[in-house]
Write an enzyme that holds these catalytic residues in place. Structure first.
Site, mmCIF file in Angstrom:
data_model
loop_
_atom_site.group_PDB
_atom_site.id
_atom_site.type_symbol
_atom_site.label_atom_id
_atom_site.label_comp_id
_atom_site.label_asym_id
_atom_site.label_seq_id
_atom_site.Cartn_x
_atom_site.Cartn_y
_atom_site.Cartn_z
ATOM 1 N N LYS A 81 0.778 -1.323 0.044
ATOM 2 C CA LYS A 81 -0.186 0.115 0.251
ATOM 3 C C LYS A 81 0.934 1.573 -0.547
ATOM 4 O O LYS A 81 0.815 2.198 -1.216
ATOM 5 C CB LYS A 81 -1.025 -0.331 1.191
ATOM 6 C CG LYS A 81 -1.699 1.279 1.531
ATOM 7 C CD LYS A 81 -2.371 1.476 2.473
ATOM 8 C CE LYS A 81 -1.829 1.316 3.912
ATOM 9 N NZ LYS A 81 -1.123 2.923 4.064
ATOM 10 N N ASN A 82 1.566 1.004 0.736
ATOM 11 C CA ASN A 82 2.470 2.372 1.042
ATOM 12 C C ASN A 82 3.584 2.944 -0.354
ATOM 13 O O ASN A 82 4.743 3.301 -0.280
ATOM 14 C CB ASN A 82 3.168 2.534 2.216
ATOM 15 C CG ASN A 82 2.408 2.494 3.503
ATOM 16 O OD1 ASN A 82 0.848 2.484 2.896
ATOM 17 N ND2 ASN A 82 2.487 2.213 5.237
ATOM 18 N N CYS A 103 -5.764 7.986 9.317
ATOM 19 C CA CYS A 103 -6.089 7.366 10.339
ATOM 20 C C CYS A 103 -6.004 8.842 11.329
ATOM 21 O O CYS A 103 -5.055 9.427 11.917
ATOM 22 C CB CYS A 103 -4.632 6.364 10.567
ATOM 23 S SG CYS A 103 -5.415 4.914 9.722
ATOM 24 N N ARG A 123 -1.141 15.240 12.003
ATOM 25 C CA ARG A 123 -0.445 14.692 11.149
ATOM 26 C C ARG A 123 0.201 15.914 10.188
ATOM 27 O O ARG A 123 -0.441 15.215 8.530
ATOM 28 C CB ARG A 123 -0.846 13.266 10.085
ATOM 29 C CG ARG A 123 -1.338 12.674 11.211
ATOM 30 C CD ARG A 123 -1.742 10.263 10.375
ATOM 31 N NE ARG A 123 -0.439 10.016 9.430
ATOM 32 C CZ ARG A 123 -1.256 9.005 8.974
ATOM 33 N NH1 ARG A 123 -2.240 9.160 9.150
ATOM 34 N NH2 ARG A 123 0.214 8.741 8.500
ATOM 35 N N ASP A 182 3.854 0.521 12.113
ATOM 36 C CA ASP A 182 2.465 -0.062 11.466
ATOM 37 C C ASP A 182 2.584 -1.017 12.213
ATOM 38 O O ASP A 182 1.497 -1.595 11.722
ATOM 39 C CB ASP A 182 2.794 0.301 9.940
ATOM 40 C CG ASP A 182 2.624 1.425 9.449
ATOM 41 O OD1 ASP A 182 3.006 1.722 8.226
ATOM 42 O OD2 ASP A 182 2.643 2.524 10.548
ATOM 43 N N ARG A 238 -8.694 -0.706 4.042
ATOM 44 C CA ARG A 238 -7.829 0.324 3.986
ATOM 45 C C ARG A 238 -6.387 0.095 2.986
ATOM 46 O O ARG A 238 -5.839 0.594 2.552
ATOM 47 C CB ARG A 238 -8.434 1.394 4.937
ATOM 48 C CG ARG A 238 -8.837 2.685 5.096
ATOM 49 C CD ARG A 238 -8.178 3.348 5.926
ATOM 50 N NE ARG A 238 -7.840 4.438 5.450
ATOM 51 C CZ ARG A 238 -7.420 5.854 5.876
ATOM 52 N NH1 ARG A 238 -7.968 6.440 7.019
ATOM 53 N NH2 ARG A 238 -6.537 6.631 5.030
HETATM 54 C C1 EPZ Z 1 3.698 6.564 6.269
HETATM 55 O O1 EPZ Z 1 2.545 8.147 6.705
HETATM 56 C C2 EPZ Z 1 2.886 5.854 6.130
HETATM 57 N N1 EPZ Z 1 1.983 5.720 5.358
HETATM 58 C C3 EPZ Z 1 2.573 5.534 7.609
HETATM 59 O O2 EPZ Z 1 1.315 4.433 7.103
HETATM 60 C C4 EPZ Z 1 3.247 5.376 8.598
HETATM 61 O O3 EPZ Z 1 2.556 4.410 9.413
HETATM 62 C C5 EPZ Z 1 4.376 6.569 8.427
HETATM 63 O O4 EPZ Z 1 4.790 6.950 7.312
HETATM 64 C C6 EPZ Z 1 5.986 6.170 9.657
HETATM 65 O O5 EPZ Z 1 6.082 4.751 9.007
HETATM 66 C C7 EPZ Z 1 1.746 5.793 4.169
HETATM 67 O O6 EPZ Z 1 2.735 5.697 3.363
HETATM 68 C C8 EPZ Z 1 0.537 6.254 3.002
HETATM 69 P P1 EPZ Z 1 5.916 10.581 8.841
HETATM 70 P P2 EPZ Z 1 3.631 9.630 7.085
HETATM 71 O O7 EPZ Z 1 5.620 11.692 7.561
HETATM 72 O O8 EPZ Z 1 4.342 9.893 5.720
HETATM 73 C C9 EPZ Z 1 5.089 13.756 12.132
HETATM 74 C C10 EPZ Z 1 -0.322 2.509 7.849
HETATM 75 O O9 EPZ Z 1 -1.054 1.989 7.988
HETATM 76 N N2 EPZ Z 1 5.536 14.815 10.414
HETATM 77 O O10 EPZ Z 1 6.800 9.495 8.335
HETATM 78 O O11 EPZ Z 1 2.428 10.574 6.490
HETATM 79 C C11 EPZ Z 1 4.211 13.394 12.330
HETATM 80 O O12 EPZ Z 1 2.529 13.557 12.278
HETATM 81 C C12 EPZ Z 1 -0.163 3.820 7.529
HETATM 82 O O13 EPZ Z 1 -0.187 2.368 6.893
HETATM 83 C C13 EPZ Z 1 6.151 16.094 11.458
HETATM 84 O O14 EPZ Z 1 5.702 16.427 12.218
HETATM 85 O O15 EPZ Z 1 4.456 9.193 7.706
HETATM 86 C C14 EPZ Z 1 4.292 11.408 12.666
HETATM 87 O O16 EPZ Z 1 4.125 11.834 13.926
HETATM 88 C C15 EPZ Z 1 -0.269 4.559 9.065
HETATM 89 N N3 EPZ Z 1 5.520 16.809 9.979
HETATM 90 C C16 EPZ Z 1 5.819 11.257 12.628
HETATM 91 O O17 EPZ Z 1 6.427 12.460 11.648
HETATM 92 C C17 EPZ Z 1 5.429 16.557 9.041
HETATM 93 O O18 EPZ Z 1 5.589 17.615 7.868
HETATM 94 C C18 EPZ Z 1 5.941 10.104 11.138
HETATM 95 O O19 EPZ Z 1 5.063 10.699 10.011
HETATM 96 C C19 EPZ Z 1 5.646 15.074 8.435
HETATM 97 C C20 EPZ Z 1 5.633 14.203 9.856
#
Ligand code: EPZ
Length: 423
Positions: free
Chosen positions: A25-26, A119, A124, A308, A400
């Site tokens: 998915k990701n 989610c 986020r 995850d 999802r």
């Molecule tokens: C990706 O989300 C994945 N989703 C998530 O999978 C996964 O949990 C996450 O990466 C971490 O590995 C997809 O790839 C579609 P991040 P993403 O940006 O990109 C903070 C699942 O279950 N952050 O690495 O949104 C954020 O709040 C989903 O398949 C900022 O502060 O994750 C979080 O606490 C859930 N500012 C942390 O970083 C930003 O601009 C990780 O977020 C961006 C993120």
């Protein structure tokens, strides 16, 4: 599939047999966004049949892309894409819709998007995405829940991410491929899905190197063309099946995997006493002949233990021997599955981002609700071992990210059925 669907799981059966992992998915979601960068035709193989992909498809079609599907093959043609506003409704339903920002800005120079949803696992924001785009020359105005971005032409830049955000790394990579000059992203996320995005973009004519490491270099090119790409297997689906085998004391052979991508989960299950056998890096066998032992776990960016997989491993810990400590370092509110597991009799205490799980010999079936995608998967795993029936509502969250999970587990011997919500 409807949002009212629920699953009924009767606990007590061992899972035995073979299960094949679907495409990731990701990896699929950012790669679908990358199709907005080209006027060519991109053919994607091993695309999973899940709701988030269907949502992203709706967004691409809304923007003018022509998307066709045949089984797990998807073809996207971007020549008629135009910078329409992506409505708040669409953006709030899919966090990954923020991945359209980089491609659309790069191609159309001026766009408006709503802040994305996703989610219910914590705040986020997009601050790291926007900070990187500003460094590349974009004018960014945030107000009333919308973001207006304008960049006559994006210029390559040196970007240091305060946190190795997966989405920010992917968005900035996609913004940089058509920018003037070269871009360096430091403290980049190293997830395998980012390597898959690099490989697909390079097949389209981009010039990227370093994905999978913490520094990624992108040389801007004038345009991208057509390509064909096979999506990598879903390492989180694989990890979920590994826990399903372990928690039921089963013996499951999981195929279509890249074992290296699930190495942290292999290590944790071995630490807890499961038998994990890897066959030439492409399939994994997981067996558990007795009750597993407790272990501690801290979620970290790849190659650490994946956030995850945190809800799923916690389900296993609720019936392991001893007390486990779980630290959730990535998201600020990813323990919503705890209340639901407690309804099944689990003994879990939460202090901020730490959960203390006291292993019990049995869980009992209950009415529970999937609060998000991986929490829903965790409840299915707990239901597989709980006494009597567990009824899991809001299973649309699980749809999802998993392609017919209940059918895969029923084929392995689980007593699990989907009840149509209108029934
Ligand atoms: C990706 O989300 C994945 N989703 C998530 O999978 C996964 O949990 C996450 O990466 C971490 O590995 C997809 O790839 C579609 P991040 P993403 O940006 O990109 C903070 C699942 O279950 N952050 O690495 O949104 C954020 O709040 C989903 O398949 C900022 O502060 O994750 C979080 O606490 C859930 N500012 C942390 O970083 C930003 O601009 C990780 O977020 C961006 C993120």
């Amino acid at each position: 599939m409807s949002i009212l669907d629920k699953l009924i799981v009767m606990g007590g059966n061992r899972l035995v047999g073979e299960v094949r992992v679907s495409g990731a998915k990701n990896a699929t979601l950012p790669i679908m966004a990358a199709c907005l960068l080209t006027q060519g035709e991109v053919t994607l193989k091993q695309v999973p049949n899940i709701r988030d992909v269907a949502m992203m498809e709706r967004i691409l079609v809304h923007l003018g892309a022509i998307v066709s599907r045949s089984g797990t093959t998807m073809t996207v043609r971007g020549e008629q894409v135009e910078p329409k506003e992506v409505s708040e409704g669409l953006m709030r339903q899919l966090r990954a819709s923020n991945l359209a920002v980089g491609p659309l800005l790069s191609r159309f120079r001026k766009i408006r998007v709503a802040y994305p949803g996703g989610c219910a696992i914590g705040s986020r924001p997009m601050d790291l995405h926007l900070k990187g785009l500003r460094a590349m020359g974009a004018k960014v105005t945030e107000k009333y829940g919308y973001v207006d971005l304008e960049a006559p032409n994006l210029k390559g830049a040196e970007i240091h991410l305060d946190f190795p955000s997966v989405g920010a790394t992917e968005n900035l990579m996609m913004a940089a491929v058509l920018a003037e000059g070269s871009t360096v992203i430091r403290n980049a996320a190293r997830e395998p899905e980012i390597v898959d995005l690099q490989n697909c973009l390079n097949a389209m004519g981009a010039r990227i190197k370093g994905a999978g490491l913490d520094t990624i270099k992108i040389e801007g090119v004038s345009k991208l063309g057509s390509a064909e790409h096979t999506i990598i297997p879903d390492r989180i689906e694989c990890g979920t099946h590994m826990v399903a085998a372990a928690i039921t004391g089963g013996d499951v052979h999981i195929t279509n995997v890249i074992a290296e991508h699930v190495e942290p989960v292999i290590a944790k299950l071995k630490e807890m006493g499961a038998t994990v056998l890897v066959y030439n890096d492409s399939s994994i066998r997981v067996k558990a002949d007795s009750r597993l032992k407790a272990a501690d776990c801290r979620t970290l960016p790849y190659p650490g233990f994946p956030t995850d997989m945190q809800p799923q491993i916690m389900s296993l810990m609720t019936v392991a021997e001893g007390t486990s400590v779980v630290a959730e370092s990535i998201f600020d509110n990813r323990f919503k599955h705890v209340d639901e597991l407690r309804r099944m009799g689990a003994s879990i205490k939460v202090e901020g981002r730490i959960a203390i799980v006291k292993g019990l010999t049995r869980l009992s079936g209950a009415f529970v609700e999937a609060t998000d995608l991986r929490a829903g998967a965790a409840l299915i795993l707990a239901g597989l071992v709980a006494e009597d029936a567990t009824i899991i509502e809001s299973i649309d969250h699980v749809d999802r990210g998993y392609d017919s999970l209940e059918s895969k587990y029923a084929a392995l011997g689980a007593r699990i059925i989907r009840v149509n919500g209108n029934a």
